[in-house]
Design an enzyme around this catalytic site. Structure first.
Site, mmCIF file in Angstrom:
data_model
loop_
_atom_site.group_PDB
_atom_site.id
_atom_site.type_symbol
_atom_site.label_atom_id
_atom_site.label_comp_id
_atom_site.label_asym_id
_atom_site.label_seq_id
_atom_site.Cartn_x
_atom_site.Cartn_y
_atom_site.Cartn_z
ATOM 1 C CB THR A 7 -0.929 0.005 1.228
ATOM 2 O OG1 THR A 7 -1.570 -1.257 1.339
ATOM 3 C CG2 THR A 7 -1.980 1.088 1.102
ATOM 4 C CB THR A 8 3.972 2.173 1.827
ATOM 5 O OG1 THR A 8 3.336 1.896 3.077
ATOM 6 C CG2 THR A 8 4.850 3.388 1.987
ATOM 7 C CE1 TYR A 52 -16.268 -1.089 -1.028
ATOM 8 C CE2 TYR A 52 -17.008 -2.802 -2.515
ATOM 9 C CZ TYR A 52 -17.200 -1.587 -1.905
ATOM 10 O OH TYR A 52 -18.341 -0.877 -2.174
ATOM 11 C CE1 TYR A 77 -0.354 -5.089 6.244
ATOM 12 C CE2 TYR A 77 -0.433 -4.530 3.921
ATOM 13 C CZ TYR A 77 -0.386 -4.139 5.239
ATOM 14 O OH TYR A 77 -0.369 -2.804 5.561
ATOM 15 N NE ARG A 98 -3.569 1.081 4.787
ATOM 16 C CZ ARG A 98 -3.624 2.286 4.223
ATOM 17 N NH1 ARG A 98 -4.503 2.547 3.283
ATOM 18 N NH2 ARG A 98 -2.774 3.238 4.596
ATOM 19 C CB ILE A 119 6.747 -4.987 6.571
ATOM 20 C CG1 ILE A 119 7.321 -6.390 6.337
ATOM 21 C CG2 ILE A 119 6.503 -4.288 5.235
ATOM 22 C CD1 ILE A 119 6.446 -7.304 5.491
#
Length: 292
Positions: free
Chosen positions: A44-45, A107, A133, A138, A203
């Site tokens: 995501t980063t 989602y 992950y 999120r 991480i």
């Protein structure tokens, strides 16, 4: 390859809307020189939600080439579409990544049985090791320790990046997955407690901006030097907070721009930092000794 210590969740540098591959290569060299123990591109980063599939794959390939086997590369390969994630996994394996970081599908909110089916399909699609992950903030789905224990029985599901913020998860997952299951923190601010319960690294978003300090913190922590680890953590803590005052990758890119490493540029719907957040970042970077 060993997956432990400080593993920066790398930003993806942009220039006038396109990938800035020169800056990306420079970041890889800098991270390795500063002592980072591995690289994690296109999480995501790394702005994975707004990269095209071609860009996603190009960044993975370029980071693997630039790292040249000196440190492990854990390729971001997550999707809420199982077939799409399989494609990312196979590409990462083909270009030489050492493992894949796969987020719980976001989602569409699968059940625990759906999570098992998703990760089993990814496990079976190629030979690349998988680090799960788990970031319910999120993805809006939380993989339970029991589910993770089921998945840990598969030979190539080797670890987790845990961003639940629940430090007891480390011990619970040692119970269900075994002590050899690799547990990496996904939250810089709680990394000391995470390692104390059996974690082996982080991480890290902050490691984009302060790679040497983050690597030294992890080395002290994993060597059992709690006093030294806490001293470094105290230097880093304002930066951990400041980077996430607004979306973390935006804070990381601002910090890197202050160090002359890449532009601040991000893609919509994200925007650059507000002036208040910039001032907070500047103060935190000064506290850590990164700028004057």
């Amino acid at each position: 390859m060993t997956f432990k210590g400080s593993l920066p969740a790398m930003v993806t540098p942009l220039k006038d809307g396109a990938l800035d591959l020169d800056a990306l290569h420079d970041l890889v060299e800098w991270q390795i020189t500063e002592g980072s123990h591995g690289l994690v591109p296109v999480g995501t980063t790394g702005e994975s939600p707004t990269l095209s599939h071609a860009e996603h794959e190009r960044v993975i390939e370029e980071v693997v080439k630039a790292a040249a086997g000196r440190v492990p590369v854990i390729a971001g390969a997550g999707s809420n579409n199982t077939v799409e994630a399989m494609g990312f996994m196979r590409h990462a394996e083909r270009v030489g990544a050492d493992a894949a970081l796969v987020v719980t599908p976001y989602y569409n909110k699968p059940t625990q049985a759906g999570l098992i089916a998703h990760f089993t399909a990814l496990h079976d699609c190629c030979e690349l090791p998988i680090i799960i992950y788990n970031i319910p903030g999120r993805s809006v789905v939380d993989m339970t320790p029991e589910t993770m224990g089921r998945l840990a029985e598969l030979p190539r599901i080797i670890g987790v990046k845990d961003a639940t913020g629940k430090l007891e998860r480390v011990s619970l997952q040692r119970m269900t997955c075994g002590p050899e299951f690799i547990q990496l923190s996904g939250e810089d601010a709680t990394a000391p407690g995470f390692n104390a319960q059996g974690g082996v690294g982080c991480i890290s978003v902050t490691a984009n901006v302060a790679p040497r300090l983050c690597a030294e913190f992890q080395e002290a922590s994993l060597a059992g030097d709690a006093k030294r680890a806490l001293e470094i953590h105290d230097k880093l803590m304002p930066l951990h907070v400041a980077i996430f005052a607004e979306p973390g990758l935006v804070g990381a890119k601002y910090g890197l721009s202050r160090l002359g490493r890449c532009r601040e540029e991000v893609r919509l719907p994200l925007l650059g930092l507000t002036e208040g957040a910039k001032a907070q970042m500047d103060a935190a970077m000064r506290h850590a000794g990164l700028i004057n």
